[in-house]
Design a protein around this motif. Structure first.
Motif, PDB file in Angstrom:
ATOM      1  N   GLN A 174      -2.759  14.320  -6.010  1.00 35.27           N
ATOM      2  CA  GLN A 174      -3.612  13.154  -6.186  1.00 35.27           C
ATOM      3  C   GLN A 174      -3.598  12.286  -4.935  1.00 35.27           C
ATOM      4  N   ASP A 175      -2.436  12.192  -4.296  1.00 33.84           N
ATOM      5  CA  ASP A 175      -2.352  11.454  -3.036  1.00 33.84           C
ATOM      6  C   ASP A 175      -3.180  12.139  -1.961  1.00 33.84           C
ATOM      7  N   ILE A 176      -3.154  13.468  -1.979  1.00 35.95           N
ATOM      8  CA  ILE A 176      -3.945  14.224  -1.005  1.00 35.95           C
ATOM      9  C   ILE A 176      -5.427  13.922  -1.202  1.00 35.95           C
ATOM     10  N   ILE A 177      -5.870  13.931  -2.466  1.00 32.01           N
ATOM     11  CA  ILE A 177      -7.277  13.640  -2.764  1.00 32.01           C
ATOM     12  C   ILE A 177      -7.636  12.232  -2.290  1.00 32.01           C
ATOM     13  N   LYS A 178      -6.748  11.285  -2.552  1.00 31.80           N
ATOM     14  CA  LYS A 178      -7.017   9.910  -2.136  1.00 31.80           C
ATOM     15  C   LYS A 178      -7.113   9.818  -0.607  1.00 31.80           C
ATOM     16  N   ASP A 179      -6.153  10.419   0.081  1.00 35.41           N
ATOM     17  CA  ASP A 179      -6.162  10.391   1.551  1.00 35.41           C
ATOM     18  C   ASP A 179      -7.414  11.054   2.114  1.00 35.41           C
ATOM     19  N   LYS A 180      -7.784  12.202   1.519  1.00 32.88           N
ATOM     20  CA  LYS A 180      -8.975  12.904   2.003  1.00 32.88           C
ATOM     21  C   LYS A 180     -10.225  12.055   1.790  1.00 32.88           C
ATOM     22  N   THR A 181     -10.289  11.394   0.638  1.00 36.76           N
ATOM     23  CA  THR A 181     -11.435  10.545   0.338  1.00 36.76           C
ATOM     24  C   THR A 181     -11.525   9.408   1.354  1.00 36.76           C
TER      25      THR A 181
END
Ligand code: GDP
Length: 194
Positions: free
Chosen positions: A65-72
């Motif tokens: 979820q952190d990865i998704i947030k960072d990518k976003t």
């Protein structure tokens, strides 16, 4: 080219909304919580971007979820110049409790964080408050006031009708959002859409 970016926690009804808005143009078969890359809908020179849903997903580790947030965040930063509009889809009835739960742990909920971030980078952002079909008419305005407060917008919510669009993707009631999209596209001289 113009880009409109749709962001939201998973399960808020973002896919349902995009399907209602753009119909057959929406790519289906996307596995929720698994896709890390945005999916695109191209309508002439207008790019509609469906960012991966973030927030809690059962079976998906916090790190992802952190990865998704960072990518976003990186995606938005990298493309900020081209992104003319953001649509933050929220689960209207659920938002106040979600925000309060995070607040009680001294954390900023991802919805609020994204709203602030989009505006910080200068992207005009609409809040699509979805699932309003779950709300009784007598509680409708007070819920929307609560949502406004949680997003840092001073109530009454009616003062923010250019930002907050109460909708129901399930019932196909998208009047408020379509109206706002039409206004924004008109400002961009793009009257050919919607
Ligand atoms: P996404 O993960 O944000 O893309 O959400 P989906 O579009 O897959 O929807 C998640 C769940 O919310 C599904 O069970 C939908 O049927 C439901 N849902 C979506 N929109 C609405 C709505 O406007 N009202 C209600 N009551 N449920 C909805």
């Amino acid at each position: 080219s113009f880009e409109i970016i749709f962001v939201g926690r998973s399960n808020v009804g973002k896919s349902s909304l995009l399907r209602e808005l753009f119909g057959a143009k929406v790519r289906v078969g996307k596995r929720p919580g698994v896709t890390l890359r945005p999916t695109y809908i191209q309508i002439s020179d207008l790019l509609i971007t469906d960012m991966p849903g973030f927030g809690f997903m059962s079976g998906v580790k916090d790190r992802k979820q952190d990865i998704i947030k960072d990518k976003t965040v990186h995606y938005i930063e990298d493309n900020a110049e081209r992104i003319k509009l953001g649509v933050l889809v929220i689960d209207g009835p659920a938002l106040p409790q979600i925000v309060d739960r995070w607040d009680s742990r001294n954390q900023i909920p991802i919805d609020v964080e994204m709203f602030d971030f989009l505006r910080e980078v200068g992207i005009d952002t609409i809040i699509a408050a979805n699932k309003m079909d779950k709300v009784k008419e007598s509680e409708y305005d007070s819920l929307l006031d609560k949502i406004a407060v949680r997003l840092g917008l001073e109530p009454p919510w009616q003062n923010w009708k250019h930002i907050i669009a109460p909708i129901s993707a399930k019932k196909g009631d998208l009047k408020a959002l379509k109206g706002l999209l039409r206004d924004r596209l008109h400002e961009m001289k793009r009257d050919d859409l919607f």
